[in-house]
Design an enzyme around this catalytic site. Structure first.
Site, PDB file in Angstrom:
ATOM      1  N   GLU A  53      -3.723  13.002   5.799  1.00  0.00           N
ATOM      2  CA  GLU A  53      -2.647  12.018   5.884  1.00  0.00           C
ATOM      3  C   GLU A  53      -1.592  12.234   4.807  1.00  0.00           C
ATOM      4  O   GLU A  53      -1.837  12.839   3.765  1.00  0.00           O
ATOM      5  CB  GLU A  53      -3.235  10.616   5.693  1.00  0.00           C
ATOM      6  CG  GLU A  53      -4.460  10.372   6.543  1.00  0.00           C
ATOM      7  CD  GLU A  53      -4.735   8.902   6.752  1.00  0.00           C
ATOM      8  OE1 GLU A  53      -4.265   8.379   7.767  1.00  0.00           O
ATOM      9  OE2 GLU A  53      -5.395   8.282   5.906  1.00  0.00           O
ATOM     10  N   ARG A  81       1.722  10.974  12.408  1.00  0.00           N
ATOM     11  CA  ARG A  81       2.433  10.069  11.501  1.00  0.00           C
ATOM     12  C   ARG A  81       2.788  10.715  10.165  1.00  0.00           C
ATOM     13  O   ARG A  81       2.441  11.860   9.905  1.00  0.00           O
ATOM     14  CB  ARG A  81       1.601   8.810  11.255  1.00  0.00           C
ATOM     15  CG  ARG A  81       0.173   9.049  10.784  1.00  0.00           C
ATOM     16  CD  ARG A  81      -0.532   7.694  10.677  1.00  0.00           C
ATOM     17  NE  ARG A  81      -1.875   7.791  10.142  1.00  0.00           N
ATOM     18  CZ  ARG A  81      -2.989   7.703  10.868  1.00  0.00           C
ATOM     19  NH1 ARG A  81      -2.921   7.554  12.182  1.00  0.00           N
ATOM     20  NH2 ARG A  81      -4.175   7.780  10.297  1.00  0.00           N
ATOM     21  N   ASP A  82       3.456   9.938   9.341  1.00  0.00           N
ATOM     22  CA  ASP A  82       3.694  10.222   7.922  1.00  0.00           C
ATOM     23  C   ASP A  82       4.635  11.404   7.669  1.00  0.00           C
ATOM     24  O   ASP A  82       4.286  12.363   6.959  1.00  0.00           O
ATOM     25  CB  ASP A  82       2.367  10.428   7.170  1.00  0.00           C
ATOM     26  CG  ASP A  82       1.401   9.260   7.313  1.00  0.00           C
ATOM     27  OD1 ASP A  82       1.837   8.185   7.771  1.00  0.00           O
ATOM     28  OD2 ASP A  82       0.216   9.412   6.965  1.00  0.00           O
ATOM     29  N   SER A  90       3.999   4.985   7.398  1.00  0.00           N
ATOM     30  CA  SER A  90       4.559   5.728   6.270  1.00  0.00           C
ATOM     31  C   SER A  90       5.569   6.801   6.619  1.00  0.00           C
ATOM     32  O   SER A  90       5.624   7.289   7.745  1.00  0.00           O
ATOM     33  CB  SER A  90       3.439   6.398   5.496  1.00  0.00           C
ATOM     34  OG  SER A  90       2.750   5.421   4.798  1.00  0.00           O
ATOM     35  N   TRP A 144       0.843  -1.205   0.000  1.00  0.00           N
ATOM     36  CA  TRP A 144       0.000   0.000   0.000  1.00  0.00           C
ATOM     37  C   TRP A 144       0.874   1.248   0.000  1.00  0.00           C
ATOM     38  O   TRP A 144       1.689   1.380  -0.945  1.00  0.00           O
ATOM     39  CB  TRP A 144      -1.128  -0.085   1.047  1.00  0.00           C
ATOM     40  CG  TRP A 144      -0.836  -0.081   2.499  1.00  0.00           C
ATOM     41  CD1 TRP A 144      -1.074   0.937   3.373  1.00  0.00           C
ATOM     42  CD2 TRP A 144      -0.320  -1.163   3.295  1.00  0.00           C
ATOM     43  NE1 TRP A 144      -0.716   0.555   4.640  1.00  0.00           N
ATOM     44  CE2 TRP A 144      -0.263  -0.720   4.633  1.00  0.00           C
ATOM     45  CE3 TRP A 144       0.117  -2.454   3.020  1.00  0.00           C
ATOM     46  CZ2 TRP A 144       0.204  -1.498   5.679  1.00  0.00           C
ATOM     47  CZ3 TRP A 144       0.582  -3.243   4.059  1.00  0.00           C
ATOM     48  CH2 TRP A 144       0.620  -2.768   5.364  1.00  0.00           C
ATOM     49  N   ASP A 145       0.778   2.142   0.959  1.00  0.00           N
ATOM     50  CA  ASP A 145       1.456   3.452   0.865  1.00  0.00           C
ATOM     51  C   ASP A 145       2.867   3.323   0.283  1.00  0.00           C
ATOM     52  O   ASP A 145       3.697   2.579   0.820  1.00  0.00           O
ATOM     53  CB  ASP A 145       1.605   4.090   2.245  1.00  0.00           C
ATOM     54  CG  ASP A 145       0.289   4.427   2.913  1.00  0.00           C
ATOM     55  OD1 ASP A 145      -0.752   3.931   2.479  1.00  0.00           O
ATOM     56  OD2 ASP A 145       0.312   5.186   3.899  1.00  0.00           O
TER      57      ASP A 145
HETATM   58  C1  FRU Z   1      -2.595   5.857   4.783  1.00  0.00           C
HETATM   59  C2  FRU Z   1      -2.198   5.434   6.174  1.00  0.00           C
HETATM   60  C3  FRU Z   1      -1.077   6.297   6.691  1.00  0.00           C
HETATM   61  C4  FRU Z   1      -0.390   5.385   7.676  1.00  0.00           C
HETATM   62  C5  FRU Z   1      -0.569   4.027   7.037  1.00  0.00           C
HETATM   63  C6  FRU Z   1      -0.765   2.915   8.005  1.00  0.00           C
HETATM   64  O1  FRU Z   1      -3.008   4.813   3.975  1.00  0.00           O
HETATM   65  O2  FRU Z   1      -3.302   5.492   7.045  1.00  0.00           O
HETATM   66  O3  FRU Z   1      -1.521   7.489   7.286  1.00  0.00           O
HETATM   67  O4  FRU Z   1       0.954   5.724   7.824  1.00  0.00           O
HETATM   68  O5  FRU Z   1      -1.691   4.121   6.185  1.00  0.00           O
HETATM   69  O6  FRU Z   1      -0.975   1.688   7.350  1.00  0.00           O
END
Ligand code: FRU
Length: 483
Positions: A329, A235-236, A152, A74-75
């Site tokens: 996010e 986060r992120d 992320s 994913w991310d």
């Molecule tokens: C976005 C998210 C990010 C986080 C990650 C966790 O898809 O929610 O904000 O870092 O996925 O899986």
């Protein structure tokens, strides 16, 4: 703009820049976000896409290929420098993705509780339509990162073949919660970095020697912490340099407005209506009848105190979405010269289910433009919505990991976690295409943006869909004759 009958006008935003350390936070207001519905078609057959094609991601085919058979992906982000250039390292393109084991007995929606950072590489001159990304495995050795899941971040190539991986160390305390997906003891969240080495030869790319450092924990004063809200977001991290402030390194990240959950009171400026607007809401009514005060997303800003980027301090958030949305996010800052002036685009992803009462928008990427890192940001297209999954916004919001209305567009959750690359190429991951779960990178799409207006480029690829997982590089480092 002329108002849409029945809707308010958006808030006036000047785009004026302030000092990065100034106590000014731009607001994505209810008046702004109401423009999403003002620009949506109220008369579509239920379940069709109601949004303008300019902000709608083209439909992903149901028979999409899996990027990897062993891990869900994913991310995703690229190896970059401090100016968002995507780096080809000694002839290889390198990307980093959150990954989770496809064969461990949990489902795709449990991925967050099992997330690790993995990496992929492929030859810089590869044919993106044919050559697959090679999976390099987990980036860090088991049990070496700061938390027990890795969420992320961003990866910068530094001098001397070092990389700095900025990431979110999220720690869950409840095994059951990790397996079942939520509801248990609140996690801890720390923004961390790992400094390590990158190596490349004719066989591919490897990493080693990572040293992990904790950088930031939410302080409860500018950024909400776990004691204030078990469901806080912190986060992120995404780091960058700003040509207007040479020698400094900044970081944007996802946060929430500090304070105890439920205690926030929406303000007139969170609503953002123009004086006398006949479609304005009353702040007191919003505060007593809606529950909108529970939604308090922010985009945080921090600045590094040393050249090693191991010490940082918080600055006030650059954007808040109080009483509009609870999650902004994976923020990124993208600087683009327009008519001789640097324009700062802030992109951030958000979900339909995190909107406040009375607000409606799709899962997708949202954008804001201003004259500096800290600005009175103007939401792109007046609403903030830059690119969303096809959705009938006339129907009630659903949650991507909950029950979904059978009437709704089957592609409302086709893609998420959009990441804007140089040239307006937008990467995302496939979540759910008409019932088929993803865990793989989407076809890359292209948006053209200038002057605060964005538009999907449907001449790119096939009707707007480029190759799957297309993250090309634009700057080459090293090479030693390999290409
Ligand atoms: C976005 C998210 C990010 C986080 C990650 C966790 O898809 O929610 O904000 O870092 O996925 O899986």
């Amino acid at each position: 703009p002329a108002p849409t009958p029945g809707f308010p006008l958006p808030t006036v935003h000047t785009q004026e820049a302030f000092d990065p350390a100034a106590n000014f936070t731009s607001k994505w207001t209810r008046a702004d976000a109401k423009q999403i519905m003002a620009q949506s078609n109220p008369n579509v057959t239920p379940g069709q896409n109601s949004m303008s094609p300019n902000v709608t991601m083209p439909e992903i085919p149901k028979d999409f290929p899996a990027m990897n058979d062993d891990v869900w992906v994913w991310d995703t982000w690229s190896l970059t420098d401090q100016n968002a250039n995507q780096i080809s390292y000694k002839g290889w393109d390198v990307i980093f993705s959150l990954v989770a084991d496809r064969h461990a007995g949990y489902g795709f929606d449990q991925r967050h509780w099992n997330a690790r950072i993995g990496y992929f590489f492929r030859k810089t001159n590869a044919d993106p339509a044919k050559d697959k990304w090679n999976y390099g495995g987990h980036l860090f050795l088991d049990n070496t990162s700061i938390g027990n899941t890795e969420w992320s971040g961003s990866t910068r190539l530094m001098q001397g073949d070092h990389v700095n991986v900025f990431y979110t160390a999220t720690t869950f305390y409840d095994r059951a919660e990790r397996n079942a997906g939520g509801g248990g003891i609140a996690p801890d969240a720390v923004i961390a970095k790992a400094l390590g080495n990158i190596h490349a030869d004719k066989n591919g790319v490897t990493f080693d020697g990572f040293q992990h450092t904790k950088l930031l924990e939410p302080d409860g004063k500018l950024y909400q912490n776990k004691a204030q809200n078990a469901g806080f977001a912190f986060r992120d991290p995404y780091t960058f340099e700003d040509p207007a402030h040479p020698g400094q390194t900044f970081m944007v990240f996802e946060g929430n407005t500090a304070g105890n959950r439920g205690a926030y009171k929406c303000t007139d400026s969170d609503l953002g209506y123009r004086p006398g607007d006949p479609h304005a809401e009353n702040t007191n009514t919003v505060n007593t009848t809606t529950g909108s005060w529970f939604q308090t997303a922010s985009v945080g800003l921090a600045v590094a105190d040393n050249k090693d980027l191991t010490q940082w301090h918080f600055l006030p958030p650059i954007l808040s979405a109080n009483c509009v949305n609870d999650q902004t996010e994976r923020p990124q800052i993208f600087i683009q010269n327009e008519n001789g002036q640097n324009k700062y685009y802030l992109f951030t992803i958000s979900h339909q289910f995190t909107y406040a009462d009375g607000m409606r928008g799709p899962d997708g990427v949202y954008g804001f433009v201003g004259n500096g890192v800290r600005s009175d940001f103007q939401p792109v297209n007046n609403s903030g919505l830059a690119l969303g999954s096809p959705t009938d916004l006339n129907l009630a919001a659903n949650n991507p990991s909950g029950n979904q209305s059978a009437q709704q567009n089957g592609r409302q959750f086709q893609a998420y976690s959009h990441y804007v690359q140089p040239g307006g190429l937008v990467q995302s991951f496939i979540d759910n295409v008409d019932g088929v779960r993803g865990g793989s990178l989407s076809p890359t799409v292209k948006i053209n943006f200038a002057g605060g207006v964005t538009q999907v480029d449907r001449s790119f690829g096939k009707n707007g869909l480029g190759p799957f997982g297309y993250l090309p590089t634009n700057v080459r480092v090293g090479g030693e004759g390999l290409y």
